[in-house]
Scaffold this motif. Structure first.
Motif, PDB file in Angstrom:
ATOM      1  N   GLU B 173       0.811  -1.208   0.000  1.00 33.14           N
ATOM      2  CA  GLU B 173       0.000   0.000   0.000  1.00 33.14           C
ATOM      3  C   GLU B 173       0.847   1.261   0.000  1.00 33.14           C
ATOM      4  O   GLU B 173       0.333   2.355  -0.079  1.00 33.14           O
ATOM      5  CB  GLU B 173      -0.905   0.014   1.230  1.00 33.14           C
ATOM      6  CG  GLU B 173      -1.976  -1.049   1.191  1.00 33.14           C
ATOM      7  CD  GLU B 173      -2.995  -0.848   2.288  1.00 33.14           C
ATOM      8  OE1 GLU B 173      -2.867   0.120   3.039  1.00 33.14           O
ATOM      9  OE2 GLU B 173      -3.910  -1.657   2.360  1.00 33.14           O
ATOM     10  N   ALA B 174       2.169   1.114   0.138  1.00 35.19           N
ATOM     11  CA  ALA B 174       3.011   2.293   0.276  1.00 35.19           C
ATOM     12  C   ALA B 174       3.340   2.882  -1.095  1.00 35.19           C
ATOM     13  O   ALA B 174       3.128   2.277  -2.128  1.00 35.19           O
ATOM     14  CB  ALA B 174       4.286   1.928   1.009  1.00 35.19           C
ATOM     15  N   VAL B 175       3.856   4.106  -1.051  1.00 33.02           N
ATOM     16  CA  VAL B 175       4.259   4.764  -2.287  1.00 33.02           C
ATOM     17  C   VAL B 175       5.537   4.104  -2.789  1.00 33.02           C
ATOM     18  O   VAL B 175       6.506   4.011  -2.065  1.00 33.02           O
ATOM     19  CB  VAL B 175       4.535   6.261  -2.011  1.00 33.02           C
ATOM     20  CG1 VAL B 175       5.021   6.940  -3.278  1.00 33.02           C
ATOM     21  CG2 VAL B 175       3.280   6.933  -1.497  1.00 33.02           C
ATOM     22  N   PRO B 176       5.551   3.618  -4.040  1.00 32.80           N
ATOM     23  CA  PRO B 176       6.758   2.951  -4.537  1.00 32.80           C
ATOM     24  C   PRO B 176       7.959   3.890  -4.495  1.00 32.80           C
ATOM     25  O   PRO B 176       7.830   5.087  -4.752  1.00 32.80           O
ATOM     26  CB  PRO B 176       6.387   2.598  -5.976  1.00 32.80           C
ATOM     27  CG  PRO B 176       4.907   2.629  -6.017  1.00 32.80           C
ATOM     28  CD  PRO B 176       4.469   3.636  -5.013  1.00 32.80           C
TER      29      PRO B 176
END
Lengths: 332, 610
Positions: B173-176
């Protein structure tokens, strides 16, 4: 998990936001410089909770209650809590009626849709308990008879943070009954100047008719808003975020006793109302974050040594909000 | 300590060597290949041992097969032909060796008359020494602070354990963690592959990464998208673009409404607008940091190294403060000064300053036109100028002394001084093709010699040179952090702070003096606490906290004296002190409410009256 039975539609959300905004605007015409408090009280009422307002006297807390009641066309009662106030002064009592030749129940001031409990910490614990029981059960029992309170039912309790002489602080367990604890601060100087201008122009806070407050909705309308808010979608990620926030208060080193699951429920309800008031059919983490301080600050017990160091409940909430990752946030 | 700092400063002030880690395109095959290949033809004019990486890239060899060798500023070889007579000789070989030149992983080669242990080869040792010295200084400072903390006994804060470690959300779910343009490209590919949901997620990630890289927002694990929007609200175009990106994303992620192709296209367009708003320079940098860094083929680090190696001092600053500047270097293809800035440059030259300018200078100093040339591949006549496909532009109607002509179609390099009325007492060297100042051009020894010659006309060793693309570009991307001179100092500070925070959990400030007003506050504080706890029932922990507070703030001697002043005997005062000490030391003892309350009240009275 995370999906309500029937989700709110876009049209319903828009209608909700319009009504919410109209009520806030009406109150904002009279209560100046307290926008956050006004919206907090509205959110709590629609979420079905009660509000503890903490602030020095003279900031318009009573005026807020009366104006809110006018805009929502609700019955409004004010109870001034004093050390000699008895439970029956709040709930009402049975009085012998000679014509009926029997006891007749005379409802107390708690029998109103909006009740302002002014300086709630000045009454002894027994009287406080009577009010708090009414708040949680939404009914009162007098002389063995249980009488339901009107719906919607919302208590605005106030307390002064400065004076401690002759007060009976609310126990933490009873503080937990309040959905929100809002801090009422002095308005900015320009707002205060504007306020004086209004008084010069003839504004009289005791005469709301002259202020021409519009009745935006009514009791059933508020109940309908409550039902709509419960249909706002809350994603699993947001649910996890809520429980993570509340759980973090239990692990914070400055906290002796963390927030209860009731705090999680309160955050959820508030997030739903905030989302709907923004015209959305779904809640986002920002909705939770925005009201986290008001929901959590009175629900945990600080360690004495932390209090001695000047660490406040708001500091703890700030720590928790800073530490707990939001769904989909940067890895940090 | 001061001596250590002085030694460290002396070491850290050395020009950073042009080592293999910096000019990677020159030393490692395959690095920045796309841009490096533009300069392949220049290798014709480079010695065999120069830039093996670039040779490998041009030959298409495996990167691993290449070694490490000289940086472009090794300054060997010399100009030729027409220029040779008038140009200064390349730097003295022994001086040239002051820069690392033929270092491989095992040490230094002997070449061109350099001693095996030439001073330039000591660059790595200096760097290592600066790091070791920095760590040593940090350790000493940390120990001193630690001793001071123990001596002053200011450990008043409760020991806080880290909070909420258990709440880490799933990584997917995190920002790549990727450059913004790459993320945006990924979003476009996802859309082409028929996955608009993934496209909008990547577009959001690209937007946040771009803002983070540009320093507009601080990406943090606990910051919401709407907080990012609020953080950029003062920049309306950026705010609107970001809002247009994050709203559909949250509608999908939290509202369960999968975006269709139209929505995704709108989001991608908004993200592209945002990336453009944030700044092309940043996008170049984050898009391919290595390629666009100062050490890539198109960077200017070799120019700086050349300046320093030739004895010039590169300085920072702006056009508002040119008092100590002797020469300005300006690449007009990278930076276009405003009219006001041009006025300052012209005044600087008029008063005797030197200007090395590359690019379209028409309309200034008597130049009338800057036009395309058709010279041919790897143009290098006997005047010496090696550029891929030849110089692309030339001057027409140039004043001054023509150093490099382009076969009658234009003039590529012009130098003129005070004999020209347009420059007053100063001198100008104008290069029509700005690529001469790039790292790639300096692979060629002919180019290097030409540039040195131009500098020698404008300045002497020891002069201060202001390179304007750096000084004026406040938003320029930072250098490779591993080459920052200040890094050891930063490491020291971080180490000190880390050790102090780890050991005592205190802020690094002097203990607060307790004056009368503070003492009154303390009394009221203790009174309020005692009142509260009396109401909420006294406890061992509460009494312990009060005892600790009073002992910390008053001290044992003052407490004894206060007790005696209040009428206690010596024995009673000592007993009270002993009890307070015991309670303070043992907060987890059994609750004895009456005794706890009695102690709290006694301490409260003493603290209030003393």
């Amino acid at each position: 998990m995370g999906v309500v039975e029937t989700e709110l539609t876009d049209a319903e959300a828009a209608s909700f936001a319009e009504t919410f905004g109209a009520v806030a605007d009406e109150i904002g015409r009279v209560v100046l410089g307290q926008d956050d408090v006004v919206s907090g009280v509205l959110i709590a009422m629609i979420a079905g909770g009660h509000v503890l307002l903490e602030g020095p006297p003279g900031l318009g807390k009573t005026l807020l209650g009366r104006t809110l009641a006018r805009a929502l066309r609700l019955r409004f009662h004010r109870i001034q809590f004093t050390p000699d106030l008895m439970p029956s002064d709040v709930t009402g009592s049975s009085v012998f009626d000679q014509r009926e030749n029997g006891f007749v129940f005379h409802p107390g001031p708690v029998f109103a849709e909006l009740v302002l409990a002014d300086e709630v910490n000045r009454a002894p614990a027994k009287t406080q308990a009577a009010l708090l029981e009414a708040m949680s059960d939404r009914q009162v029992t007098v002389d063995g008879a249980t009488r339901p309170l009107p719906r919607p039912f919302c208590v605005l309790a106030t307390q002064n943070p400065i004076e401690s002489e002759g007060t009976y602080p609310l126990p933490e367990a009873q503080l937990d009954r309040f959905l929100l604890k809002l801090l009422v601060a002095h308005p900015p100087i320009e707002v205060e100047t504007d306020l004086l201008g209004r008084y010069l122009a003839g504004f009289d806070p005791s005469d709301l008719d002259a202020a021409a407050i519009r009745e935006v909705t009514n009791g059933p309308g508020v109940l309908e808003l409550q039902r709509l808010a419960r249909r706002v979608r809350v994603d699993d990620g947001v649910l996890r975020y809520i429980t993570a926030l509340v759980g973090a208060t239990r692990r914070h080193p400055a906290v002796d006793l963390g927030a209860s699951p009731r705090a999680s429920i309160s955050l959820l309800l508030c997030a739903q109302v905030v989302a709907a008031s923004d015209g959305r059919t779904y809640a986002v983490p920002d909705d939770v974050k925005g009201l986290a301080a008001a929901v959590l600050r009175h629900r945990f017990l600080l360690r004495p040594e932390a209090e001695l160091e000047g660490i406040s409940a708001d500091d703890v909430v700030r720590d928790v909000l800073r530490d707990v990752p939001i769904p989909g946030g940067e890895r940090g | 300590m001061i001596v250590l700092f002085a030694v460290w400063a002396a070491v850290a002030a050395e020009p950073h060597p042009l080592d293999a880690e910096a000019f990677r395109f020159c030393h490692e095959g395959g690095v920045d290949a796309e841009e490096a290949k533009l300069w392949c033809e220049v290798l014709e004019d480079a010695p065999e041992d120069r830039c093996p990486g670039l040779r490998a890239t041009c030959a298409g060899e495996d990167p691993e097969s290449t070694g490490l060798s000289c940086a472009p500023s090794s300054m060997r070889g010399g100009g030729s032909g027409r220029l040779r007579g008038r140009l200064p000789q390349p730097l003295d070989p022994s001086r040239g060796c002051e820069q690392p030149r033929s270092c491989d992983r095992s040490g230094c080669e002997q070449s061109d008359g350099c001693e095996p242990a030439a001073p330039g080869c000591q660059g790595d040792a200096r760097t290592a020494m600066s790091w070791m010295l920095a760590l040593f200084v940090a350790l000493v400072v940390a120990v001193v602070i630690r001793l001071a903390v123990v001596w002053m006994g200011t450990d008043r804060r409760p020991k806080l354990a880290p909070a909420s470690e258990a709440y880490v959300l799933p990584e997917d779910e995190a920002v790549p963690d990727a450059p913004a343009p790459d993320l945006l490209d990924g979003a476009r590919r996802a859309l082409e592959e028929g996955d608009p949901g993934r496209a909008v997620l990547l577009a959001r990630a690209a937007s946040l990464r771009a803002l983070g890289a540009a320093g507009r927002v601080r990406l943090h694990v606990a910051t919401t998208d709407r907080e990012y929007v609020r953080a950029v609200r003062k920049d309306k175009p950026v705010k609107e673009s970001l809002d247009a990106v994050v709203r559909p994303v949250e509608r999908w992620r939290f509202g369960g409404r999968v975006p269709d192709r139209g929505v995704a296209e709108a989001v991608l367009a908004a993200a592209a607008r945002l990336l453009a708003s944030v700044g092309a320079a940043w996008l170049l940098w984050v898009g391919d940091a290595a390629a666009s860094s100062r050490y890539g083929p198109l960077g200017d680090a070799a120019l700086h190294a050349l300046l320093e190696a030739s004895g010039r001092v590169t300085v920072g600053g702006s056009l508002d403060d040119l008092d100590d500047v002797d020469v300005i270097v300006l690449d007009l293809e990278l930076l276009q000064p405003s009219d006001d800035e041009w006025s300052k440059i012209e005044a600087f030259v008029d008063s005797g300053g030197g200007l090395l300018v590359a690019g379209p200078i028409e309309g200034r100093f008597g130049f009338t036109e800057w036009e395309p040339l058709d010279v041919g591949t790897v143009w290098a006549d006997d005047a010496g100028l090696y550029l891929p496909d030849g110089p692309q532009r030339g001057f027409v109607g140039a004043p001054g002394e023509l150093w490099v002509e382009a076969d009658g179609t234009g003039v590529v390099v012009v130098v003129f001084g005070s004999d020209e009325p347009s420059v007053g007492e100063g001198a100008v060297a104008a290069v029509s093709d700005g690529r001469l100042l790039e790292n790639g051009a300096l692979v060629s020894t002919t180019n290097e010699t030409l540039l040195l010659s131009l500098l020698s006309v404008l300045s002497s060793p020891g002069d201060q040179v202001l390179v304007l693309d750096e000084a004026m570009g406040g938003d320029a991307p930072p250098e490779n952090p591993w080459t920052w001179h200040m890094l050891p100092f930063v490491v020291q500070l971080l180490t000190v702070l880390g050790v102090a925070a780890w050991s005592r959990g205190i802020p690094l400030v002097a203990p607060r003096p307790v004056d009368d007003a503070a003492h009154a506050d303390l009394s009221e504080h203790v009174e309020a606490l005692a009142t509260r706890w009396r109401q909420a029932r006294a406890s061992r922990r509460a009494a312990s906290a009060v005892a600790r507070l009073v002992l910390d703030r008053m001290g044992r001697v003052a407490l004894l004296a206060a007790a005696r002043r209040e009428g206690s005997s010596e024995a009673e005062a000592a007993a009270l002190l002993a009890r307070a000490t015991e309670w303070a030391d043992q907060p987890d003892g059994p609750d004895v409410p009456e005794e706890d309350l009695r102690l709290m009240e006694a301490l409260w009275v003493l603290s209030k009256r003393s």
